[in-house]
Design a protein around this motif. Structure first.
Motif, short mmCIF file in Angstrom:
data_model
loop_
_atom_site.label_atom_id
_atom_site.label_comp_id
_atom_site.label_asym_id
_atom_site.label_seq_id
_atom_site.Cartn_x
_atom_site.Cartn_y
_atom_site.Cartn_z
N ALA A 109 49.78 53.19 31.09
CA ALA A 109 48.44 53.29 30.52
C ALA A 109 48.57 53.45 29.01
CB ALA A 109 47.69 54.48 31.12
N GLY A 110 47.78 52.69 28.29
CA GLY A 110 47.82 52.74 26.83
C GLY A 110 46.55 52.18 26.25
N PRO A 111 46.52 51.98 24.95
CA PRO A 111 45.30 51.49 24.30
C PRO A 111 44.86 50.11 24.75
CG PRO A 111 47.18 51.52 22.78
CD PRO A 111 47.61 52.25 24.00
N ASP A 112 45.79 49.29 25.25
CA ASP A 112 45.43 47.93 25.69
C ASP A 112 44.93 47.88 27.12
OD1 ASP A 112 46.18 46.94 23.22
OD2 ASP A 112 48.25 46.60 23.86
N GLY A 113 45.02 48.99 27.86
CA GLY A 113 44.60 49.01 29.25
C GLY A 113 45.69 49.57 30.13
N VAL A 171 39.37 45.54 41.46
CA VAL A 171 40.17 44.94 40.39
C VAL A 171 41.59 45.51 40.40
CG1 VAL A 171 40.45 44.81 37.88
CG2 VAL A 171 38.21 44.37 38.91
N LEU A 172 41.70 46.83 40.54
CA LEU A 172 43.03 47.44 40.59
C LEU A 172 43.78 47.00 41.84
CD1 LEU A 172 45.15 49.32 39.44
CD2 LEU A 172 44.03 51.23 40.62
N ALA A 173 43.08 46.90 42.97
CA ALA A 173 43.72 46.45 44.21
C ALA A 173 44.28 45.04 44.05
CB ALA A 173 42.73 46.51 45.37
N ALA A 174 43.50 44.15 43.40
CA ALA A 174 43.97 42.78 43.19
C ALA A 174 45.21 42.76 42.31
CB ALA A 174 42.86 41.94 42.57
N ALA A 175 45.21 43.58 41.25
CA ALA A 175 46.35 43.62 40.35
C ALA A 175 47.60 44.12 41.06
CB ALA A 175 46.03 44.51 39.15
N ILE A 176 47.47 45.19 41.83
CA ILE A 176 48.61 45.73 42.57
C ILE A 176 49.10 44.71 43.59
CG2 ILE A 176 49.36 47.51 44.19
CD1 ILE A 176 47.37 49.41 42.81
N VAL A 223 44.39 59.67 34.03
CA VAL A 223 45.08 58.50 33.50
C VAL A 223 44.11 57.38 33.15
CG1 VAL A 223 46.78 56.69 33.99
CG2 VAL A 223 47.19 59.04 34.76
N ALA A 224 43.29 56.96 34.10
CA ALA A 224 42.37 55.84 33.87
C ALA A 224 41.32 55.81 34.96
CB ALA A 224 43.13 54.51 33.83
N ALA A 225 40.19 55.20 34.65
CA ALA A 225 39.13 54.93 35.63
C ALA A 225 38.90 53.42 35.65
CB ALA A 225 37.85 55.66 35.27
N LEU A 226 38.91 52.83 36.86
CA LEU A 226 38.81 51.38 36.97
C LEU A 226 37.97 50.99 38.18
CD1 LEU A 226 42.26 52.05 36.69
CD2 LEU A 226 42.02 49.79 35.74
N THR A 284 53.73 40.99 36.15
CA THR A 284 53.04 42.03 35.39
C THR A 284 51.61 41.60 35.12
OG1 THR A 284 53.14 43.41 33.39
CG2 THR A 284 53.83 41.11 33.17
N ARG A 285 50.69 42.57 35.18
CA ARG A 285 49.30 42.29 34.90
C ARG A 285 48.67 43.50 34.23
NH1 ARG A 285 44.20 40.82 38.95
NH2 ARG A 285 42.69 40.62 37.27
N THR A 286 47.78 43.25 33.29
CA THR A 286 47.06 44.30 32.58
C THR A 286 45.59 44.23 32.94
OG1 THR A 286 48.63 44.28 30.74
CG2 THR A 286 46.48 45.25 30.32
N VAL A 287 45.01 45.37 33.32
CA VAL A 287 43.58 45.46 33.63
C VAL A 287 42.94 46.45 32.68
CG1 VAL A 287 43.79 44.77 36.04
CG2 VAL A 287 44.10 47.16 35.44
N VAL A 288 41.68 46.23 32.40
CA VAL A 288 40.96 47.05 31.42
C VAL A 288 40.18 48.14 32.15
CG1 VAL A 288 39.24 47.06 29.58
CG2 VAL A 288 40.79 45.10 29.86
N PRO A 289 40.37 49.41 31.79
CA PRO A 289 39.61 50.49 32.44
C PRO A 289 38.12 50.36 32.21
CG PRO A 289 41.51 51.36 31.24
CD PRO A 289 41.35 49.92 30.84
#
Length: 362
Positions: A153-157, A125-130, A118-121, A170-175
């Motif tokens: 998961a999509g082209p924007d992150g 950063v992912l923990a903060a978003a969750i 799905v994604a690598a991050l 809601t929050r978007t993070v960049v892989p």
């Protein structure tokens, strides 16, 4: 001469809940020797004062403690014994989690399920978003999906979203790597909370998924499995697209706002938004709190539930929080003034009247 106050092994076994054979075993192991052994018959006799140790021994063995650990706990002071019990439980929980992960992998192999990357991050950063969005999830037994977090998961992150119907975060993070995968599922919020500590300590996480679970592959810390929820997640994108235009906007110092909310002891909080000030008030206190703010648009008087407003403010990032209002009946959008990738929507409530219960109870 035998002590008439001593009990034979059968009677003692009934009193402490252990079998006679178990008592013989624990005698041989040195954990519970009898008070006396009759010299002619070799019968084991036990005293009343040994009951507490025997019962504790039985209970420690019932939770799976080893003989060595039981011996240490029996001979330790209460504080040390409690530490040993907690240490054992932690090991049991970790072993159970590992067994569960292994079982899921075995079932995947048996059913030939494919695992999709799905994604690598960044783990932190992912923990903060969750951590920021999961505060908007709720344990509703009637609507289990509201206790989950939507992953898209999509082209924007990678976008993570949670809602309890009164607020939405809601929050978007960049892989960190380029992965064109398009994937969307709702993940169990409890499983995510339990994974946060390890996720924060992992410099990199790779997310993979199959039809039943999402895997967090953590660098140097093993894997964490999170269940997927089958219920449809609320159509939050349609709700966001249908929001009316912003009428009033306020930039408020985050720390001052939080401190003011923490001084309030009320279920509902009123906000009077004026040209250069936001005033907090409630029906429990006669003292209003004025916070300097930068305001665009007309003045506004709006009310919120404390349990709805406070998490939205406390999860904001940066020195100032930016709130977009759409009148006193529409959701307000909370963002950081310097970072807009975390967005929280909070529903206002009807203005309270003296003696009325909170709006949710009406």
């Amino acid at each position: 001469m035998t002590n008439p106050e001593l009990m034979p092994i059968g009677s003692f076994a009934q009193r402490c809940g252990l079998t006679a054979s178990a008592l013989r075993f624990y005698d041989d192991a040195g954990l519970l020797p009898p008070a006396q052994i009759t010299p002619t018959t070799g019968y084991r006799l036990y005293g009343e004062d040994q009951l507490r140790r025997a019962v504790l021994l039985r209970r420690l063995r019932e939770i799976g403690m080893s003989l060595a650990a039981v011996g240490k706990a029996l001979d330790a002071d209460p504080v040390e014994a409690i530490r040993l019990v907690d240490e054992h439980v932690d090991i049991v929980v970790d072993d159970a989690a590992a067994a569960r992960r292994q079982a899921l992998q075995i079932k995947d192999t048996l059913l030939a399920r494919s695992v999709e990357p799905v994604a690598a991050l960044s783990g932190p950063v992912l923990a903060a978003a969750i951590g920021q969005v999961v505060t908007a999830a709720t344990a509703d037994p009637d609507i289990a999906v509201l206790g989950g977090v939507r992953f898209e998961a999509g082209p924007d992150g990678l976008t993570v979203t949670a809602t309890d119907r009164y607020r939405l975060a809601t929050r978007t993070v960049v892989p960190t790597g380029s992965r064109p995968t398009t994937w969307a599922e709702t993940v169990d919020g409890g499983d995510l909370r339990r994974a946060l500590a390890d996720l924060r300590r992992s410099p990199r996480v790779e997310i993979e998924a199959n039809e039943n679970e999402m895997w967090l592959r953590l660098t140097g810390r093993g894997d964490r499995s999170c269940r997927l929820l089958a219920e449809p997640f609320p159509d939050h994108r349609a709700m966001l697209d249908a929001l009316p235009p912003v009428t009033t906007r306020a930039a408020i110092p985050t720390t001052a706002f939080l401190n003011a909310l923490e001084e309030r002891n009320a279920d509902q909080i009123g906000m009077v938004v004026e040209q250069s000030t936001v005033t907090l008030r409630d029906l429990e206190s006669e003292n209003d709190i004025r916070i300097p703010a930068t305001v665009w648009g007309p003045s506004l008087d709006i009310w919120f539930e404390m349990i709805t407003l406070y998490p939205g403010i406390s999860s904001a990032i940066g020195a100032e929080v930016l709130i977009d209002f759409r009148g006193d009946t529409q959701p307000a959008t909370i963002r950081s003034a310097d970072r807009g990738d975390l967005t929280t929507l909070v529903m206002p409530t009807v203005p309270p009247e003296v003696g009325q219960p909170p709006a949710r109870d009406r």
